[in-house]
Every structure is written in C-alpha cells, then in structure tokens.
Design an enzyme around this catalytic site. Sequence first.
Site, PDB file in Angstrom:
ATOM      1  CG  LEU A 143     -10.967  36.099  21.916  1.00  0.00           C
ATOM      2  CD1 LEU A 143     -10.087  35.033  22.556  1.00  0.00           C
ATOM      3  CD2 LEU A 143     -10.476  37.487  22.304  1.00  0.00           C
TER       4      LEU A 143
ATOM      5  CD  GLU B 251     -12.756  31.655  15.010  1.00  0.00           C
ATOM      6  OE1 GLU B 251     -13.603  31.201  14.219  1.00  0.00           O
ATOM      7  OE2 GLU B 251     -12.963  31.783  16.236  1.00  0.00           O
TER       8      GLU B 251
ATOM      9  CG  HIS C 128     -14.869  27.224  13.152  1.00  0.00           C
ATOM     10  ND1 HIS C 128     -15.531  26.132  13.661  1.00  0.00           N
ATOM     11  CD2 HIS C 128     -14.634  28.043  14.214  1.00  0.00           C
ATOM     12  CE1 HIS C 128     -15.688  26.281  14.972  1.00  0.00           C
ATOM     13  NE2 HIS C 128     -15.144  27.435  15.327  1.00  0.00           N
TER      14      HIS C 128
ATOM     15  CG  HIS D 112     -16.936  25.081  18.812  1.00  0.00           C
ATOM     16  ND1 HIS D 112     -17.891  26.065  18.861  1.00  0.00           N
ATOM     17  CD2 HIS D 112     -15.788  25.684  18.392  1.00  0.00           C
ATOM     18  CE1 HIS D 112     -17.343  27.226  18.503  1.00  0.00           C
ATOM     19  NE2 HIS D 112     -16.071  27.019  18.199  1.00  0.00           N
TER      20      HIS D 112
ATOM     21  CD1 TRP E  21     -20.315  22.622  23.149  1.00  0.00           C
ATOM     22  CD2 TRP E  21     -18.099  22.618  22.905  1.00  0.00           C
ATOM     23  NE1 TRP E  21     -19.916  23.911  22.904  1.00  0.00           N
ATOM     24  CE2 TRP E  21     -18.556  23.938  22.749  1.00  0.00           C
ATOM     25  CE3 TRP E  21     -16.714  22.373  22.792  1.00  0.00           C
ATOM     26  CZ2 TRP E  21     -17.702  25.008  22.482  1.00  0.00           C
ATOM     27  CZ3 TRP E  21     -15.878  23.433  22.524  1.00  0.00           C
ATOM     28  CH2 TRP E  21     -16.362  24.729  22.373  1.00  0.00           C
TER      29      TRP E  21
ATOM     30  CG  ASP F  66     -16.466  16.692  17.106  1.00  0.00           C
ATOM     31  OD1 ASP F  66     -16.905  15.529  17.005  1.00  0.00           O
ATOM     32  OD2 ASP F  66     -15.290  16.944  17.421  1.00  0.00           O
TER      33      ASP F  66
ATOM     34  CD  GLN G 208     -14.901  19.046  25.113  1.00  0.00           C
ATOM     35  OE1 GLN G 208     -13.853  18.391  25.105  1.00  0.00           O
ATOM     36  NE2 GLN G 208     -14.923  20.369  25.135  1.00  0.00           N
TER      37      GLN G 208
ATOM     38  CG  ASP H  54      -3.940  31.624  22.218  1.00  0.00           C
ATOM     39  OD1 ASP H  54      -5.151  31.298  22.135  1.00  0.00           O
ATOM     40  OD2 ASP H  54      -3.425  32.524  21.537  1.00  0.00           O
TER      41      ASP H  54
HETATM   42 ZN   LIG Z   1     -14.982  28.265  17.127  1.00  0.00          ZN
END
Ligand SMILES: [Zn+2]
Length: 412
Positions: free
Chosen positions: A174, A215, A218, A224, A226, A234, A242, A276
């Site tokens: 994606l 995105e 990022h 992320h 975890w 993270d 998690q 989403d």
């Molecule tokens: Zn990502």
Amino acid sequence: MKIVFTFIICLSFVYAKAQRCGTPEYIKQNISIFTSPATPATAETEGRDTLPNEVIVVPVVIHVLYHNNNENISDQQVLSQLKVLNNDYRRLNADTVNTPAPFKSIAADARIVFCLAKVDPNGKYTTGIIHKYTNTDLFLSDDEMKFSSSGGDDAWDSKKYLNIWVCNLFGRTLGYGVMPGGPADRDGVVIQYDVFGTTGNVTAPFNKGRTATHEIGHWLGLRHLWGDAECGDDGIADTPPQQTNNSGCPSFPHLSNCSINSYGDMFMNFMDFTDDGCMNMFTQDQKIEMRSLFAKGNVRNSFLNSTVCDSSNAQGAPLPTDTLTNNISLSVYPNPFSTQITITSNTLVDIIGKTVKLYDVTGKLFVVQKINSQKTSIIMVTHLPAGIYFLKLEGANETPKIFKLIKQENSF
Ligand SMILES: [Zn+2]
C-alpha cells in the site's frame, strides 16, 4: 457450500496479499544509504527554530504516475487526501470519538499541516500535482518511481517539498516511506494509487486516506508501535508495547503477551497496521518526535523557510500544463502570452485535426484554427487586446479541454 467456501478462501487470500507498509523492508534493503535519524546526513545548521505552538506548514508535490487511465487519479482525489492529512495531523478527524477513553488524554494535535505547492522549482506557478505517463505498469519498492530515467518522476527539492509519488505498486504494497536522513533524491513517500484519498479510485478497507497519514509518519521519524520486532520498541514513551502489528479492527481492549496494563495495544494509532476506519490518533510523544525534526539543526528545519505554497512568489499566471485526459499531455505556453501561443502534445498521441478556438471572457470568438502539426501549432495573436482569454481544444467525440490564458500588453 463448497463454492462459497472457496470464494471466502480466495477473498482472504486477496486481503492477505495487501501489505500495509513496505517501509521496514525498504529500509533493510537500503540500509547503506540511510543514516540514523539522530545523526541526519542533511542536518540544517542555519535558519530559525520552531516556535512553541507554531502550526508547521509542509508544502507537498504529488507525482501521479500512470500506465493506464485508472491509475491517473483525479485532482479531486488528490485534494481528498490533503484534507485527510490536515485533519489527522491536527486531530480534527471526525473519528476521534472512537479513541478509547484511557488513550484520549494522550491523543495529540500534532499542529502540522500540508499544502499543495504553488511554486515549482523553477519559480513558475504549479498546481502541486504532476500527472505523468509511465511505461512501467507495476513499480517495485525500489525507488524507480523517483527518477525520470527509470520511468518515474524526479523529486523536487526535498528541503522545500515533501514529495509524494502515487503509482501502481507490485504485490499490493500500500505504500512505503523513507525515514529522515536519507538521500535527497529519494526523500518522500510512495502510495498505491487506489488507497490515496477518500474519493475516486479507492478500495476498502484502505479508503480513508490513512496510508498516507501513516507513511508521512515515517517521513517524520515515527516507527511502527512494535518496533518491527516481537514486543520491540518504537522509541516513543507513551505508546504501549505490543507484541506485533494489528490488522483489521480489533475490539478494545486488545491484549498481547507484552501488554503492560489492561488497556493493551494502541491499535487505533496511525502507526499500527489496522484498517483505515480503525485508526484515529497520534500520541503526545509522537507529536514531540515529529516536531523535533523541524527544530534548528534537525533534518526538516528547512521547511520552516519554505515559501513554495505562496502563489505570490510564482512567476507568471497559472500554467495550464498537466491537463491529461486519455493519455494526452498538453502544454499551452507561454502564459501570459503576447505574440503567439504554442500547443504541444507531450506524448505521441495524435492531436492533428483538432480545432483550437480562442475566446475572451465575454465569450467573443477571436481565433479558430485547425492543428496541422503532430507536435506544435502556433496561433498569431499579436493584434488581440490585453486581458483574459480561454483557449478551447476540440476533437471529435471528446470533451473539449479549456485553458485560461492571459494576454500581455504588447511591447514593441
Ligand atoms: Zn509503516
């Protein structure tokens, strides 16, 4: 029954195939070109610092790369994505009501907004949306979409623009983004065309524009939840540990082996892998992390001085380029014009035989001319009075294309 069962298996296979985010694999494959976000290769040493409560403005340019018309998403679809970003990064999204009560107090308005660029790297007016035909029907997550030489479109100056490439990614990835500190010509995010925005060619359950929200997270230094490892970290204090990613939409609370309390995973955070419609928040510490990148000396600091969303800095009137329908890419220039107008087809599609008409704002017709050259046609317009004109390009059985042009005073 057997048929229904087979159908369900096929359906699950299709869903399982969608890869929510290709960023960790991308970083792993390109580790040599990325430095740690803490020591950005492109750190700014000049410029002002962020102000405490400042709303940070990030100009964006959208590179829409299409191989077929379906992938050539509309400007309206692009605008719907901008709206999502400006809601999610200001916590103005309608679904904040779905944030579970224990997490509400740490949900944050990041005070970051996004605007489509109005000035291109040459100082000319732009819509901030580029539509470009590509011979590539499927892109891998290997950055080829970021270079004109490999069927993509070159990045605009990544110190002033957030580059977003929208294209067809192989294997239903994606999207993927770069972490801060990478090479300037690859800086930005890549999003699959049918999960970009909320209208037009969007596919459930990724039809609320959250792939881009994720995105860009990022791009703003977030990882992320975890930490891409079992019960990993993270680096953000207020996101609970998690075990791994979540998908679909779990019900609250969703506990895992490394939950530290009864609230469990923060699966509604934009940096998880849920659908989403399931995501609705960043945290206060994620906000601090993202905003820290804009501080003096850090990698996104130059954006505080970017003025490319202010159209008063653009030379000339809006350029009617990038009007693309049926793979025809037309340029009409110069604008403003004085002695002639040139019409160029940027692709090999035949424009010979189409008719050009030039009207003033009252609808008075001044010029009718047939295009008799594959690439260019010149209209003599020196005698026209200064003002606003509409150039209409008509072909048989197709919707006319209209361009707004400005006639300058002649200077002989
Ligand atoms: Zn990502």
